[in-house]
Design an enzyme around this catalytic site. Structure first.
Site, PDB file in Angstrom:
ATOM      1  N   SER A   7      -2.632  -3.593  -0.326  1.00  0.00           N
ATOM      2  CA  SER A   7      -1.495  -3.055   0.432  1.00  0.00           C
ATOM      3  C   SER A   7      -1.556  -3.542   1.870  1.00  0.00           C
ATOM      4  CB  SER A   7      -1.520  -1.528   0.425  1.00  0.00           C
ATOM      5  OG  SER A   7      -0.617  -1.052   1.405  1.00  0.00           O
ATOM      6  N   HIS A  32       1.046  -5.679  -2.305  1.00  0.00           N
ATOM      7  CA  HIS A  32       1.735  -4.385  -2.291  1.00  0.00           C
ATOM      8  C   HIS A  32       2.396  -4.184  -0.931  1.00  0.00           C
ATOM      9  CE1 HIS A  32       2.254  -0.258  -3.867  1.00  0.00           C
ATOM     10  NE2 HIS A  32       1.989   0.167  -2.637  1.00  0.00           N
ATOM     11  N   ASP A  34       4.614  -1.685   1.261  1.00  0.00           N
ATOM     12  CA  ASP A  34       5.018  -0.291   1.393  1.00  0.00           C
ATOM     13  C   ASP A  34       6.184  -0.151   2.364  1.00  0.00           C
ATOM     14  OD1 ASP A  34       3.105   1.293  -0.197  1.00  0.00           O
ATOM     15  OD2 ASP A  34       1.606   0.404   1.131  1.00  0.00           O
ATOM     16  N   MET A  36       8.787   2.276   4.137  1.00  0.00           N
ATOM     17  CA  MET A  36       8.947   3.702   4.483  1.00  0.00           C
ATOM     18  C   MET A  36      10.092   3.868   5.464  1.00  0.00           C
ATOM     19  SD  MET A  36       4.987   4.615   5.210  1.00  0.00           S
ATOM     20  CE  MET A  36       3.680   4.149   4.088  1.00  0.00           C
ATOM     21  N   HIS A  65       6.883  -1.134  -2.942  1.00  0.00           N
ATOM     22  CA  HIS A  65       6.834   0.319  -3.152  1.00  0.00           C
ATOM     23  C   HIS A  65       7.794   0.968  -2.161  1.00  0.00           C
ATOM     24  CE1 HIS A  65       4.069   4.153  -2.826  1.00  0.00           C
ATOM     25  NE2 HIS A  65       5.258   4.435  -3.359  1.00  0.00           N
ATOM     26  N   MET A  67       9.338   3.893  -0.431  1.00  0.00           N
ATOM     27  CA  MET A  67       9.230   5.315  -0.096  1.00  0.00           C
ATOM     28  C   MET A  67      10.418   5.638   0.795  1.00  0.00           C
ATOM     29  SD  MET A  67       5.116   5.377   0.488  1.00  0.00           S
ATOM     30  CE  MET A  67       5.058   3.605   0.639  1.00  0.00           C
ATOM     31  N   MET A 136       0.681   8.390  -7.561  1.00  0.00           N
ATOM     32  CA  MET A 136       0.129   8.464  -6.199  1.00  0.00           C
ATOM     33  C   MET A 136      -1.113   9.362  -6.207  1.00  0.00           C
ATOM     34  SD  MET A 136       2.022   6.546  -4.272  1.00  0.00           S
ATOM     35  CE  MET A 136       1.151   6.958  -2.745  1.00  0.00           C
ATOM     36  N   GLY A 141       2.876   7.986   2.538  1.00  0.00           N
ATOM     37  CA  GLY A 141       3.242   7.936   3.955  1.00  0.00           C
ATOM     38  C   GLY A 141       2.214   7.248   4.836  1.00  0.00           C
ATOM     39  N   PHE A 142       0.948   7.367   4.470  1.00  0.00           N
ATOM     40  CA  PHE A 142      -0.096   6.815   5.335  1.00  0.00           C
ATOM     41  C   PHE A 142      -1.238   6.216   4.518  1.00  0.00           C
ATOM     42  CE2 PHE A 142       2.102  10.179   7.536  1.00  0.00           C
ATOM     43  CZ  PHE A 142       2.391   9.604   8.761  1.00  0.00           C
ATOM     44  N   GLY A 143      -1.830   5.153   5.064  1.00  0.00           N
ATOM     45  CA  GLY A 143      -3.028   4.584   4.464  1.00  0.00           C
ATOM     46  C   GLY A 143      -4.242   5.378   4.923  1.00  0.00           C
ATOM     47  N   GLY A 144      -5.389   5.066   4.335  1.00  0.00           N
ATOM     48  CA  GLY A 144      -6.647   5.632   4.810  1.00  0.00           C
ATOM     49  C   GLY A 144      -6.923   7.078   4.433  1.00  0.00           C
ATOM     50  N   ASP A 174      -2.337   4.405  -6.516  1.00  0.00           N
ATOM     51  CA  ASP A 174      -2.185   4.032  -5.101  1.00  0.00           C
ATOM     52  C   ASP A 174      -2.621   5.186  -4.207  1.00  0.00           C
ATOM     53  OD1 ASP A 174      -1.308   3.066  -2.647  1.00  0.00           O
ATOM     54  OD2 ASP A 174       0.832   3.087  -3.162  1.00  0.00           O
ATOM     55  N   GLY A 175      -3.624   4.895  -3.356  1.00  0.00           N
ATOM     56  CA  GLY A 175      -4.087   5.881  -2.388  1.00  0.00           C
ATOM     57  C   GLY A 175      -5.571   6.154  -2.543  1.00  0.00           C
ATOM     58  N   GLY A 176      -6.353   5.748  -1.541  1.00  0.00           N
ATOM     59  CA  GLY A 176      -7.788   6.032  -1.556  1.00  0.00           C
ATOM     60  C   GLY A 176      -8.577   5.257  -2.583  1.00  0.00           C
ATOM     61  N   GLY A 196      -5.488  -0.571   0.200  1.00  0.00           N
ATOM     62  CA  GLY A 196      -5.155  -0.990   1.558  1.00  0.00           C
ATOM     63  C   GLY A 196      -6.400  -1.108   2.407  1.00  0.00           C
ATOM     64  N   SER A 197      -6.884   0.036   2.881  1.00  0.00           N
ATOM     65  CA  SER A 197      -8.043   0.052   3.781  1.00  0.00           C
ATOM     66  C   SER A 197      -9.256  -0.641   3.165  1.00  0.00           C
ATOM     67  CB  SER A 197      -8.435   1.492   4.114  1.00  0.00           C
ATOM     68  OG  SER A 197      -7.296   2.259   4.362  1.00  0.00           O
TER      69      SER A 197
HETATM   70  C1  DX5 Z   1       0.565   5.228   1.048  1.00  0.00           C
HETATM   71  C2  DX5 Z   1       0.860   3.860   0.520  1.00  0.00           C
HETATM   72  C3  DX5 Z   1      -0.335   3.112   0.101  1.00  0.00           C
HETATM   73  C4  DX5 Z   1      -1.339   2.849   1.194  1.00  0.00           C
HETATM   74  C5  DX5 Z   1      -2.699   2.909   0.545  1.00  0.00           C
HETATM   75  O1  DX5 Z   1       1.732   5.942   1.159  1.00  0.00           O
HETATM   76  O2  DX5 Z   1       1.734   3.927  -0.590  1.00  0.00           O
HETATM   77  O3  DX5 Z   1       0.013   1.896  -0.552  1.00  0.00           O
HETATM   78  O4  DX5 Z   1      -1.192   1.625   1.844  1.00  0.00           O
HETATM   79  O5  DX5 Z   1      -3.657   2.825   1.519  1.00  0.00           O
HETATM   80  P1  DX5 Z   1      -5.196   3.130   1.214  1.00  0.00           P
HETATM   81  O6  DX5 Z   1      -5.630   2.181   0.145  1.00  0.00           O
HETATM   82  O7  DX5 Z   1      -5.835   2.895   2.532  1.00  0.00           O
HETATM   83  O8  DX5 Z   1      -5.271   4.563   0.757  1.00  0.00           O
HETATM   84 ZN    ZN Z   2       2.044   2.086  -1.774  1.00  0.00          ZN
END
Ligand code: DX5
Ligand code: ZN
Length: 218
Positions: A7, A32, A34, A36, A65, A67, A136, A141-144, A174-176, A196-197
Site C-alpha cells: 500500500s 494497492h 488507497d 480516501m 481501494h 474509501m 478490513m 482511514g489510516f496506515g500503521g 488489509d490493515g496491520g 503498507g508500513s
Molecule cells: C487503511 C488502508 C490500508 C493501509 C494499510 O485504511 O486501507 O491499505 O495503507 O496500512 P498498514 O499496512 O500500515 O496497516
Molecule cells: Zn487499503
C-alpha cells in the site's frame, strides 16, 4: 494464488513513481492505492489524477481501494486512470450490484470491502458477481494500526461460503499485515495481502515481500 499488494499510503509521496517502480523490482504482484475522500473515512489521500500519473511507470496490477462515499459516481475516472481492480465499500452510499456491474462493464475486476463492524453475510448475495472480498483488519482511514485478530472468523465464514458454492473469489486482507500476522490471515483463508508500513518502512522491502509470501504459503 498468493498476491502481495504493497500500500503506497506508507510510501514517500514526493517520489511516488519511484516507489511504484521499486515495488515492482522487489517482486510485488499488485500496487494497492488507497483513495480516501475525507467523508467516508476521516482522512484524505489522493484521487484518480495521481493514479493516472503513476500508471505509465509500472506494469504492476493497480489494486484501487476506494474509501469514498459515492464510488459509483467515480468508477469511470478510476478506470480511465488505469485501475485493474476496483474495490469499494459495502457501507458506501452506492448500490452494490450496480457498482459491481459498472466496474465489470469497464473491463476491470471488482471487489467489495467490509469494515470491521460489518458481518461476513453482507457479501454473500454478491459473491457470484465479485472477484474479490476485502476484509478490513483495521478501521479504514489510516496506515500503521494494529491487526484485529477477531476478524479471522469473518474471513473463515466468507472462505467457507466461497468453497461451498465452488466460486472463484479472492479474499484480500488489509490493515496491520506484517511477517507474523500474514500467516494468521492466510490460515483463516485470505490469499491477497495488503501491507503498507511493513513494506515501506523496512530497510529491505524486497526481503519483507519475500517473507510475506513465504509466511502466507500454507
Ligand atoms: C487503511 C488502508 C490500508 C493501509 C494499510 O485504511 O486501507 O491499505 O495503507 O496500512 P498498514 O499496512 O500500515 O496497516
Ligand atoms: Zn487499503
Amino acid at each position: 494464488m498468493i498476491k502481495i499488494s504493497p500500500s503506497v499510503l506508507a510510501s514517500d509521496f514526493s517520489k511516488l513513481g519511484e516507489e511504484a517502480v521499486l515495488m515492482e523490482k522487489c517482486g510485488a504482484d499488485y500496487l494497492h492505492l488507497d483513495v480516501m475522500d475525507g467523508h467516508f473515512v476521516p482522512n484524505i489521500s489522493f484521487g484518480a489524477p495521481v493514479i493516472k500519473a503513476v500508471r505509465p511507470l509500472t506494469k504492476l496490477v493497480f489494486d484501487v481501494h476506494l474509501m469514498i462515499s459515492e464510488p459509483l459516481d467515480y468508477i469511470s475516472d478510476f478506470v480511465k486512470a488505469g485501475a485493474d481492480i476496483i474495490t469499494f465499500h459495502y457501507e458506501s452510499n452506492s448500490d452494490v450490484s450496480e457498482t459491481l456491474d459498472k466496474i465489470h462493464a469497464s473491463g476491470c475486476k471488482a471487489g467489495i470491502s467490509l469494515k470491521p463492524g460489518t458481518p461476513a453475510e453482507a457479501v454473500f448475495p454478491y459473491l457470484d458477481k465479485t472477484d474479490m472480498v476485502l476484509v478490513m483488519t483495521v478501521e479504514p482511514g489510516f496506515g500503521g494500526q494494529s491487526f484485529m485478530f477477531d476478524m479471522m472468523d469473518k474471513i473463515k465464514k466468507i472462505k467457507t461460503e466461497i468453497v461451498r458454492r465452488s466460486l472463484d473469489v479472492d479474499i484480500q486482507v488489509d490493515g496491520g499485515i506484517n511477517e507474523e500476522t500474514v500467516s494468521v490471515a492466510a490460515e483463516a483463508g485470505a490469499n491477497v495481502f495488503v501491507a503498507g508500513s511493513a513494506v515501506f518502512r523496512a530497510d529491505n522491502p524486497e526481503s519483507v515481500i519475500d517473507s510475506l509470501r513465504n509466511n502466507a504459503t500454507l
